[in-house]
Enzyme design. Structure first.
Site, PDB file in Angstrom:
ATOM      1  N   SER A 116       0.833  -1.194   0.000  1.00 38.85           N
ATOM      2  CA  SER A 116       0.000   0.000   0.000  1.00 38.85           C
ATOM      3  C   SER A 116       0.878   1.259   0.000  1.00 38.85           C
ATOM      4  O   SER A 116       1.694   1.445  -0.889  1.00 38.85           O
ATOM      5  CB  SER A 116      -0.964  -0.033   1.185  1.00 38.85           C
ATOM      6  OG  SER A 116      -2.017   0.867   1.014  1.00 38.85           O
TER       7      SER A 116
ATOM      8  N   ASP B 207      -6.000  -3.848  -2.239  1.00 39.43           N
ATOM      9  CA  ASP B 207      -4.929  -3.475  -1.311  1.00 39.43           C
ATOM     10  C   ASP B 207      -4.315  -4.703  -0.637  1.00 39.43           C
ATOM     11  O   ASP B 207      -5.016  -5.595  -0.154  1.00 39.43           O
ATOM     12  CB  ASP B 207      -5.501  -2.536  -0.253  1.00 39.43           C
ATOM     13  CG  ASP B 207      -4.425  -1.733   0.458  1.00 39.43           C
ATOM     14  OD1 ASP B 207      -3.499  -2.351   1.016  1.00 39.43           O
ATOM     15  OD2 ASP B 207      -4.512  -0.498   0.459  1.00 39.43           O
TER      16      ASP B 207
END
Length: 752
Positions: A84, A229
């Protein structure tokens, strides 16, 4: 990484479901994306040190502070793994970006820059730009399946990806083991729940996949996988670092702390807490795998949240402070100055992309969109050297067609050829779309206009990209307009467009400042246009038009009642439109111009023989938060024949000769010039913020329809506050004219 605060809470529930599935998947199920080769081994005689950077949204800016201290202590970084926000910072550093440049980078980021939905407006197709002039505020609702369908995220991620392309120091497709510092990024396969470790790819796209918060940012697609993610499966990717051969791991954990009891006061808080708990489980598994020789750095980030992208420079020092707390351990890894300098020199070498010509360009897995047609918007051609800036612009143009939810590319070897493979993912909720909007204005003296809007588009009705569009408006003015847009080739350019329009407009007639009549003007028209589109720049049209207009008195004295005639229309219409504005809400850069000639001819069935022309233009430029905009609107007749009453110019109202009522000035000619200055006084995340402005205006409406109305040049000014909101731009203004006419205004919608 979590959703910016301005978005809704629905994504949280979806993310929880995904996280539950991910949490039940064993770490051994991790996938890899790319080749298995690696390099970057440490110099003989010392351990290989790998930096592991966790996800954490805006809190990940602390990673920059940590790296700053690592450089200060001359700690070698032989490989990097990130998830991320950790993949963004890690990818930038792995490609040679210096710490000072990274600090500049974090200072330039904001919620608006990272997550604002649309790509640069100049890159949109002309037909998509036209939507901006009507206040459609709803997202696209897919209707093709007979059921309402929405997109996969609050934002598409295209703007995020555009920023990431600017940040990545390497452009093009790379083996990440060949970067100055070998690198891995982690995402999650939305279908299988498995961890996906990227070993190669186009770096900006890989970062974007790793940062695709479920339900907030639309998933990315890669090699047939739907990716979100990496926090769901490996928010602190220690295992990825071990797979790269790390002897010592420096793990930086900036994950979101759990909410306190008093903060769990709503379903949003409870849902967010559940997501944090599930993410924390994989983080704890990673922490448990750390060895005594590894180093853990956990910055104290206080109340900074994952969505605080407007405060990144304040977060960076928190990472520095945390790294200094383990200074004794870092000092044990320190290299001699000369050796460290040589290492950093090698790691900051600029890498050149592989821009050799490709033998073919292919689109993958298109079902509705014609590959030959969309390839026509690209400037990159097979057999010619790749130009990175041109290739990036091609990706933006492809997205700007409005047909895709995501656009990506790869360089691959297929059948002995070097192929530019375009992963253009068609909108899952397309190809037919419905949108809603509204408009509202009031001068607080009885002149109120309220309209509901709806637009329906059916796209790709044939291989050339035909589109049927229907627009409906109900309220103060009622209209129904439908157009069939048919390109004449796969390369765009020429098109034909038959259309039908029905309307019933309300026209207020004033004698000076007193409203003396209200007319309802009914009309219908049929037209056929032949046109040419200049890609994203403009459009020309030449067409024949016929129809009827019927004015009827609604309110007013009988002596001004028109006869009951229905007027036939038949004309040749020529128009040109150019649009290079960056926004039509609060434009800060660019220009637009529009010109039209309407030649009414009895030979085409018209009752009146006349020629009407009109032209308008806007130009904006900015310095800092300040913007200057110049505008002009002009119109009149060509030749001796007068314009009929139903086709004269109606003017007046907010920013259109402020101080007068909307539509108060009616006449056979129009001259209007405007100088505006406005300043952004507040930013607003995904919206354009709040502006305070002033408008200086001068104009003249010649040969007024009502005798006695002013014929001289009119000067006026307005002060206003404008705010971009979820339902469109809202203005509160005050206007005053030289003759002391004045008015307060409320306006919802675009002012063009």
């Amino acid at each position: 990484m979590k959703l910016p605060r301005s978005a809704g809470s629905g994504f949280v529930l979806l993310a929880i479901a995904l996280a539950v599935a991910a949490a039940t998947t064993a770490p051994a199920l991790a996938q890899t994306a790319g080749a298995d080769g690696q390099r970057g081994a440490a110099q003989p005689g010392r351990p290989k040190v790998c930096l592991v950077l966790s996800g954490g949204g805006a809190r990940g800016a602390a990673h920059v502070g940590v790296i700053k201290v690592l450089e200060e202590y001359r700690v070698p970084i032989d490989c990097i793994a990130g998830t991320s926000m950790g993949s963004l910072v890690g990818g930038a550093y792995a490609t040679g970006m210096s710490v000072p440049d990274m600090e500049v980078l974090t200072g330039s980021m904001s919620v608006e820059k990272l997550f604002k939905e649309n790509p640069p407006r100049q890159e949109l197709a002309m037909r998509r730009k036209s939507d901006d002039y009507r206040n459609y505020f709803s997202p696209e609702i897919g209707t093709a399946s007979g059921k309402a369908a929405l997109g996969k995220g609050v934002v598409t991620g295209v703007q995020l990806e555009s920023v990431l392309r600017e940040l990545a120091r390497v452009q093009g497709y790379f083996d990440f083991d060949q970067l100055p510092i070998p690198f891995r990024a982690v995402a999650t396969d939305l279908v299988t729940g498995k961890e996906v470790v990227f070993r190669e790819g186009e770096l900006a796209n890989v970062m974007r996949a790793s940062m695709s918060v479920p339900g907030a940012v639309a998933p990315a697609e890669y090699n047939g996988m739907i990716l979100v993610d990496g926090m769901l499966t490996s928010n602190l990717p220690v295992a990825a670092a071990r797979a790269m051969g790390a002897d010592i791991v420096i793990a930086v954990n900036v994950g979101t702390p759990l909410l306190k009891r008093e903060q769990l006061t709503s379903i949003v808080g409870v849902a967010g807490q559940m997501l944090s708990i599930l993410t924390e489980q994989n983080v704890q598994a990673s922490l448990a795998s750390l060895k005594p020789s590894d180093i853990l750095i956990s910055p104290e980030l206080g109340d900074f949240s994952t969505s605080d992208f407007d405060h990144l420079p304040e977060i960076v020092p928190k990472g520095e402070a945390a790294a200094r707390q383990v200074a004794d351990k870092l000092a044990g890894l320190s290299l001699p100055p000369a050796e460290y300098a040589a290492l950093r020199k090698r790691q900051q070498v600029t890498m050149l992309p592989d821009l050799k010509p490709v033998d073919a360009i292919r689109f993958e897995n298109l079902k509705t969109v014609n590959a030959a047609a969309v390839q026509g918007v690209m400037q990159t051609q097979a057999g010619q050297p790749l130009v990175q800036a041109q290739l990036d612009a091609d990706m933006r143009r492809l997205y700007g067609t409005g047909d895709f939810e995501h656009v990506n590319y790869r360089i691959v070897e297929q059948d002995g050829q070097r192929v530019l493979s375009i992963d253009a993912v068609e909108k899952a909720w397309g190809p037919n779309y419905l949108r809603f909007g509204l408009g509202l204005s009031s001068d607080f003296s009885g002149a109120v206009q309220f309209n509901l809007l709806a637009s329906h588009r059916m796209t790709w009705l044939n291989p050339l990209g035909a589109e049927l569009r229907t627009d409906v408006q109900l309220g103060h003015d009622n209209s129904l307009r439908t157009e069939f847009f048919q390109p004449l080739s796969t390369h765009g350019g020429f098109f034909v467009a038959p259309r039908l329009a029905f309307g019933r407009d309300r026209v207020d007639l004033y004698s000076r400042s007193e409203r003396v009549a209200i007319y309802n003007v009914a009309s219908y028209a049929a037209a056929l246009d032949l046109g040419y589109q200049l890609e994203q720049h403009g459009e020309f049209r030449l067409g024949l038009e016929g129809g009827k207009t019927q004015p009827r008195l609604d309110t007013g004295a009988s002596y001004i009642k028109p006869n009951d005639a229905t007027y036939r229309q038949g004309a040749v219409r020529l128009q040109a439109l150019f649009d290079r504005l960056d926004s039509v809400v609060f434009p800060r850069d660019g220009w637009t111009a529009h010109a039209q000639v309407y030649d009414s001819q009895p030979g085409l069935g018209a009752d009146f023989d006349y020629t009407r022309w009109q032209a308008s233009g806007h130009w904006a430029f900015s310095f800092g938060e300040n913007t200057v905009k110049l505008a002009g609107h002009f119109g009149g007749k060509i030749g001796a024949n007068p314009l009929p009453a139903y086709d004269q110019f109606q003017w007046g109202g907010f920013l259109r000769q402020s101080g007068y009522a909307p539509g108060q000035l009616v006449g056979a000619s129009l001259e209007f010039e405007q100088l505006m200055f406005y300043r952004r006084i507040a930013r607003s995340g995904l919206f354009e913020g709040a502006y305070a402005g002033v408008s200086l205006e001068t104009g003249r409406v010649g040969d007024p329809l009502v005798p006695g109305n002013p014929t001289s040049r009119l000067n006026s000014a307005a002060l206003y506050l404008g705010i971009d909101t979820l339902i469109g731009p809202v203005y509160f203004g005050y206007g005053r004219a030289q003759d002391r006419s004045q008015s307060l205004y409320f306006f919802l919608g675009n002012t063009f």
